[in-house]
Design an enzyme around this catalytic site. Structure first.
Site: not given
Ligand SMILES: NC(=O)C1=CN([C@@H]2O[C@H](COP(=O)(O)OP(=O)(O)OC[C@H]3O[C@@H](n4cnc5c(N)ncnc54)[C@H](O)[C@@H]3O)[C@@H](O)[C@H]2O)C=CC1
Ligand SMILES: CC(=O)C(=O)O
Ligand SMILES: [Mg+2]
Length: 543
Positions: A142, A160, A231-232, A255
């Site tokens: 992911r 990273k 990570e990811d 994450d």
């Molecule tokens: N800003 C930051 O530092 C970080 C941002 N992220 C971002 O967070 C995002 C999600 O990452 P994960 O949680 O690992 O992914 P994931 O795929 O496990 O979670 C996505 C969530 O969104 C929900 N979802 C999907 N479609 C939807 C819809 N149409 N309506 C409502 N909910 C919906 C899913 O049911 C799931 O609960 C990624 O884009 C990632 O890049 C992740 C880590 C760090």
């Molecule tokens: C920033 C980060 O770790 C992510 O989007 O998965």
């Molecule tokens: Mg990440």
């Protein structure tokens, strides 16, 4: 130093360079007559800026890092806000998508499921065994919000770690980017003749866990001083392997924990401003998550401490949080739920499923809306306006990466709240003029946390990374804003101060590790804060 390694997917022998060594002074006549360092820095910058496409800039900087790491990191530090969007999100997302096509040379360690039973031999091929201090390990399942990218996930580990070097002064030769290849379910890649990974469906379940057990054990034997950052990994495995190994080895999941810490930090600063405008107490915040994966639930867990630090019980804190997933509001009566969603599943909602985000906002009346869903545009103008109608200063954090998956843009958030939004996004947006004022978006990205958290954990030589250390990193970041940054309305410090911030975070993390008794560098315990900060700064590698 150049050594020879053969990647398992390569027919030929390739050269892997690990950098940097102190560059040998070239012999007279082997460089142009006038090659002056500061002028050459300008030349490199001009070459970078001459490229139109961000992916070309990425390729250029990868080559520069390989050929002249000192120059790469020096420029990186001097131009942090220009470089991070290239070596990190959003461009690193494109680099991952295209990795098998833009691939030039081996970098990092690839270990595939075929290596099960002999992982030790692969790890032992790493040339700098005794120098290793930090490894970012992904399984490519992911990558950002881009899904399963298989071995094309390697650039995220590389990116990273570049930030560890630039942002926290970790020595480049102490970093190991790792991509584990369990296959991929990405059909496009499986059919792509240039794809660099195993051409088989992704393996999960007990066989993956056996592999992971062997991998973690061999890593701890080969690199006794190493901290691991997961990570990811896709959400199910992210939680599984964090829990499985967190008390056994020094490791954290970026994450879940890094993101939790960075968002708690920005939220604390936003909540203060929002409460000044509303007159309500800090404990009255109501937080709605759009997205309930590893990132959403990781952040929700960490935000619990916002409420407990403000006097609520754990139970009361939990009741201040609501989750939305792809099927709408997460509540007990909805049916079977994934394990990681159960803790925040609402027990007090008994109606039919609610799926429309506007209806959920109407029901929850949130003060804050946080997006970790990968659904671009999910925060439509109507959604943003609904938040503005409920709150004089609505908190809206579209945190999905890369930029094109952000739930809304900064401009949309500003224009639909008459400039009142308290905003942070996962990937960077430009500042904007609104009326007579300039408004600055926050970047709620774990890049503010992991360099300092990692540096602190490495210097304290911790046996494990505790929740208290993660919380300390978050509070350290929240408290690191200068008066000027507060007066600009910023929620996070300016990225150009990353080294100073990382040192401060590292100090807080070391202190927390000492309180938890997981530190092995016990000589740091007797240092005053000033001495400890000096020690940390002296340890930082400078290009
Ligand atoms: N800003 C930051 O530092 C970080 C941002 N992220 C971002 O967070 C995002 C999600 O990452 P994960 O949680 O690992 O992914 P994931 O795929 O496990 O979670 C996505 C969530 O969104 C929900 N979802 C999907 N479609 C939807 C819809 N149409 N309506 C409502 N909910 C919906 C899913 O049911 C799931 O609960 C990624 O884009 C990632 O890049 C992740 C880590 C760090
Ligand atoms: C920033 C980060 O770790 C992510 O989007 O998965
Ligand atoms: Mg990440």
């Amino acid at each position: 130093m150049t050594i020879i390694l053969t990647p398992y997917w390569s027919d030929g022998v390739q050269k892997l360079k690990i950098a940097p060594q102190a560059p040998a002074k070239p012999k007279h006549g082997l460089t142009p007559p006038v090659l002056e360092d500061s002028i050459h820095a300008q030349r490199c910058l001009a070459q970078l800026r001459s490229k139109d496409k961000s992916i070309e800039k990425y390729i250029y900087l990868s080559a520069l890092k390989d050929q002249d790491p000192e120059m790469f990191y020096r420029l990186c530090l001097e131009h942090m806000s220009e470089f991070t969007p290239i070596i990190y999100t959003p461009t690193v997302g494109d680099a991952c998508l295209q990795y098998s096509h833009i691939y030039r040379r081996p970098e990092g360690l690839f270990i595939s499921i075929k290596d099960k039973g002999k992982i030790r031999d692969v790890i032992r091929n790493w040339p700098k065994l005794d120098e290793a201090r930090i490894s970012v390990v992904t399984d490519g399942s992911r990558i950002l919000g881009l899904g399963d990218l298989g071995v094309n996930g390697m650039p995220i580990s590389i990116g990273k770690l570049s930030l560890y070097v630039a942002g926290a002064g970790i020595r480049p030769s102490s970093t190991i980017p790792i991509c584990l290849d369990f296959g991929t379910n990405n059909e496009k890649f499986l059919e792509d003749p240039l794809y660099l990974g195993l051409r088989k469906p992704r393996l999960t379940g007990p066989e993956m866990t056996e592999f992971m057990d062997e991998f973690m054990h061999e890593m701890s034997v080969a690199f006794p001083k190493l901290l691991i950052q997961f990570e990811d990994f896709s959400t199910d495995n992210a939680f599984l392997y964090l829990e499985r190994y967190r008390n056994k080895y020094p490791l954290f999941n970026d994450d879940i924990q890094g993101t939790g810490a960075v968002v708690l930090s920005g939220f604390m600063n936003a909540a203060q401003i929002a409460c000044q405008a509303s007159g309500n107490p800090l404990s009255s915040h109501r937080i709605l998550f759009f997205g309930a994966g590893s990132a959403g639930v990781g952040v929700a867990m960490q935000l619990m401490s916002f409420f407990t630090l403000n006097g609520l019980s754990v139970q009361e804190a939990r009741e201040r949080i609501w989750l939305i997933d792809s099927q709408g509001l997460v509540f007990d009566g909805r049916g079977r739920l994934a394990e990681h969603k159960k803790y925040f599943s609402r027990k007090d909602y008994h109606g039919p499923p609610i799926t429309d985000i506007l209806d959920i906002i109407d029901y929850v009346q949130p003060t804050a809306l946080l997006g970790l869903s990968t659904i671009p545009g999910a925060f439509s103008p109507a959604v943003i306006q609904a938040m503005a109608a409920l709150n004089p200063r609505p908190i809206i954090f579209p945190l999905s990466n890369p930029v094109r998956l952000s739930e809304c843009s900064f401009q949309e958030a500003v224009e639909n709240t008459d400039g009142q939004v308290l905003f942070a996004s996962g990937s960077p947006f430009p500042e904007m003029k609104y009326g007579n004022t300039t408004l600055y978006p926050g970047q709620g990205n774990n890049m503010y946390i992991f360099p300092g958290l990692g540096l602190g954990a490495i210097l304290a030589r911790v046996t494990s990374v505790t929740d208290s250390m993660v919380e300390a990193s978050s509070l350290g970041l929240a408290n690191s804003l200068t008066k000027e940054e507060h007066s600009m309305g910023l929620l996070y410090p300016q990225i150009k101060r990353i080294r100073e911030i990382s040192a401060h975070i590292a100090k807080e993390v070391i202190r927390a590790s000492q309180k938890a008794g997981v530190d092995r560098s016990t000589e740091l315990r007797t240092m005053t804060d000033t001495e400890l900060l000096k020690f940390i700064n002296n340890k930082m590698w400078n290009p």
